[in-house]
Every structure is written in structure tokens, then in C-alpha cells.
Design a protein around this motif. Sequence first.
Motif, PDB file in Angstrom:
ATOM      1  N   ILE A  23      27.260  12.788  41.678  1.00  0.00           N
ATOM      2  CA  ILE A  23      25.906  12.286  41.924  1.00  0.00           C
ATOM      3  C   ILE A  23      25.101  12.272  40.627  1.00  0.00           C
ATOM      4  N   LEU A  24      25.235  13.339  39.851  1.00  0.00           N
ATOM      5  CA  LEU A  24      24.461  13.476  38.620  1.00  0.00           C
ATOM      6  C   LEU A  24      24.857  12.446  37.576  1.00  0.00           C
ATOM      7  N   THR A  25      26.156  12.220  37.415  1.00  0.00           N
ATOM      8  CA  THR A  25      26.630  11.351  36.334  1.00  0.00           C
ATOM      9  C   THR A  25      26.837   9.902  36.757  1.00  0.00           C
ATOM     10  N   GLN A  26      26.981   9.637  38.059  1.00  0.00           N
ATOM     11  CA  GLN A  26      27.301   8.283  38.511  1.00  0.00           C
ATOM     12  C   GLN A  26      26.327   7.751  39.563  1.00  0.00           C
ATOM     13  N   GLY A  27      25.336   8.538  39.914  1.00  0.00           N
ATOM     14  CA  GLY A  27      24.394   8.122  40.940  1.00  0.00           C
ATOM     15  C   GLY A  27      23.409   7.087  40.439  1.00  0.00           C
ATOM     16  N   PHE A 214      26.287  11.414  30.525  1.00  0.00           N
ATOM     17  CA  PHE A 214      25.149  10.506  30.669  1.00  0.00           C
ATOM     18  C   PHE A 214      25.240   9.270  29.779  1.00  0.00           C
ATOM     19  N   GLY A 215      26.412   8.993  29.182  1.00  0.00           N
ATOM     20  CA  GLY A 215      26.530   7.859  28.279  1.00  0.00           C
ATOM     21  C   GLY A 215      27.805   7.081  28.494  1.00  0.00           C
ATOM     22  N   VAL A 216      28.480   6.707  27.404  1.00  0.00           N
ATOM     23  CA  VAL A 216      29.661   5.848  27.488  1.00  0.00           C
ATOM     24  C   VAL A 216      30.803   6.519  28.241  1.00  0.00           C
ATOM     25  N   GLY A 217      30.826   7.850  28.256  1.00  0.00           N
ATOM     26  CA  GLY A 217      31.934   8.561  28.873  1.00  0.00           C
ATOM     27  C   GLY A 217      31.952   8.528  30.379  1.00  0.00           C
ATOM     28  N   VAL A 218      30.858   8.095  31.000  1.00  0.00           N
ATOM     29  CA  VAL A 218      30.806   8.055  32.462  1.00  0.00           C
ATOM     30  C   VAL A 218      31.920   7.181  33.021  1.00  0.00           C
ATOM     31  N   ASP A 219      32.200   6.079  32.347  1.00  0.00           N
ATOM     32  CA  ASP A 219      33.215   5.142  32.845  1.00  0.00           C
ATOM     33  C   ASP A 219      34.475   5.107  31.988  1.00  0.00           C
ATOM     34  N   ALA A 220      34.581   5.991  30.997  1.00  0.00           N
ATOM     35  CA  ALA A 220      35.741   5.973  30.101  1.00  0.00           C
ATOM     36  C   ALA A 220      36.746   7.046  30.503  1.00  0.00           C
TER      37      ALA A 220
END
Length: 403
Positions: A23-27, A214-220
Motif C-alpha cells: 500500500i505504501l509503495t504502490q498505492g 518511493f522512486g524508480v525501484g517501485v517497478d524495477a
Amino acid sequence: MPLRPYRPLPLATPAGIEVLTRILTQGPIPRVEIARRTGLSQAAVTKAVAPLIEAGFVTDQAASPVELDSVGGQIGIGRPVSPLTVVPRSVSVIGLKVTPTDLIGVTTDFTAGIRKVCHRPLDSTDAKTVIAQLADLAKELIGTLKTGVDVVGPVIGIGVAVSGDVDERHGVVRDSPFMGWRDVPVAELLGRKLKLPIVVTNDVRALTVAEHWFGVGVDADSFAVVTIGSGIGCGLYINGEVVSGAYGVSGELGHLPLAPGDLVCTCGRRGCVETVASSDAILTRIRATTKQPKLDLAGAIKLAHEGDEHARAAFDRAGEVIGSALAAMVNLVGPELVVIAGEGVAEYDLYEDRMRQAFGEHAFGAAGDCRLMLRSHTFDDWARGAAATVIRAYVRGEPPLER
């Protein structure tokens, strides 16, 4: 209501931690999508979320009819979905970045969103003096947090980011050549003054945590952060985690022995990448070759942009060594993305071509497909990274924020 030093999270199980992290990183994110991404049942997700909503850490957004497919987290035409999101102001965090000349502090919310920034000059790098000034800055930042109409949550902890070898578990800076510190118990000394949990971490690793959550790493799936400035740093995110190393040291790209052995690094060793590629090393070489001992970095950059052959040669040499170091790291670790950041990116165009050429020459096979991305950062972002390490420790229940 007075600020409290710690507000416990109602998380009793690993599943609860995983759900809140999503929730915190992808909400905002629907329950059904959390279930899909974590492998938990929807009932387990609902059970984990309920106490977080009740305690005011998470909220349901207003339900709205949407059309969601299995890839995008959608659950059918016209069926209402209530995405979950954290309540940013449910807690407050202080992040502090230490440099040899300045202290940078920020207050952030639960999502690492910056609310207030303060910069203060350092009178000395003496550890006791710096600790005292850090305490004063933290108190000043805490004093800016408003109550009443603009209610913010209590301060859950203070993050401190310092360059060098840092023992995060015990909050000790073991060796920071830039600060001239050895075995300084920062967490203990600062904690005595502030009576709050203190998280001390390597500055580049803190920046990597911020990019992870909270940055590029959310989807990497994997990435590296390489910082270029007075030093050359590297943070790694591999196999679902920011790499700390068995002894607390990892990603020290600036100390790979890829430069000439007659050059002595600030760490006392010879041939480190930083002896050629740091902004200080570049400036030193340009001063020597142009016979302009009072030249500053801005002047050196200007000379290079104007085509001065000595200045250009210094940046070309830096680009070659950085590119070789990047290739060595990518060959060993294999990240899909390298983010190039830091205060040194202002002159990035001066060494980019040579850096990419050297990277291409030394990257092995498909490792050469790794993307190199420029991402501008300020010292405020470094302080935000320190705050992000507090948020991560808080959610996971790690020291010194153990539940």
C-alpha cells in the motif's frame, strides 16, 4: 496534542507487513490487486488492513465503478473498487544529511513527501560539534511541525545519512574519510539529546532505499544508484532487497582499483576510481594542467565547455574510469537499470560520451543492455533518503523501531 516519539503500527504478522508495504509503495491499490501481487487471499488482505484503517494509518478511497482486468488489477465492469492508500500525515519523520560543510534536514510524511527543508552550515567536522548541531537542527525541524488544524502525526524517528562505512544496526560510523570520523556512535550520542529512535545509514544506501520504496525501484526488479560528486558511491537493489553486505559494506564503486596506482585516495588507498573521477579529483587535475591553482569547479566546467583541451582531457579520463567501473559492477551484479545521480551530474554531459563508450567496451554480453539513466538529485533528496530508512525500519519493525 504534543508530539510523541513513537506510534506503534498494528502489525502482528509478516503478511501484515507485506500488505502495508504494498500500500505504501504502490498505492492507491485495490485489495484484489494486493492479493494478486502477494499471493495472499483477499480475506487475509482484509484482515491485515482492518486494524491499519481503524488506527488511521490507511484509508479507503471513495468507491467508484471501474473496469479492471487481471493485468491491471481490475475486477470487472461496473463493480466498485475502494483502493487503499496510506494516510500521509499519520506520522512524521526527520531526515538529516551530513556533509563536511553543511547539514541538510527535512521533515517528511509517511510517504517520504518532503514538508520542510532546512540547511545549516557546519562550523567543524569534529564529531561532538556535529552531533550537537544535528540535535539543534532536528529540534528546529520538530518545532516546525504544526498541530491544530494542520494536524500531523508524531515523529517516529530520525534518520541520519553519512558517507563512508556505517554499521547500521548499532548506529556507528566506522569510517568516514570525508568527515574524518572513525568509530563514532552517532545513534547513541544523538539519541541521548533527542530521546527518539535514531537510524544511521550510509548516504548512498539511504538514497537507494528512497528509490526502492518511493522512486524508480517501485517497478524495477533490480537497479543500482550511482552517485557522482565529491565521492563516487553505489547502492544496489537485488533480489527484492537493498544490499547491505555481510559486514555493512557494499557497492563501494568509488574504491574499485581501476585508476593509476600512483594516485592516493582520501581513504588512504591507491588507485581508487575516486582519485580520477570525483569532482575534487577532476578539479585538482585541471588546476594542475592549466596552471590555475585558484580555479573553482564552476570555472573548470566552463573551461571544458569552451573546449579547453586540458579540461576536456580531465573529464574524458573521468568518464572512461566511471564507464569501466559501471561495466564491472553490471557484469558482477546484472541490474536492469543504473540511475546516475548526485551533485556531480551538473557536468554529466562532459563525460557522458566517453563513459558510455567505456561501458560498452567492457560490459559483457547482454549486460550491455542495462539502461543508464540520469536522475537529478539535490542534498534535500539525500536527507529524504535518511527519512525513508526510518520509514522502512518502522514498517518492518527493525531496530531501533522494533515492535
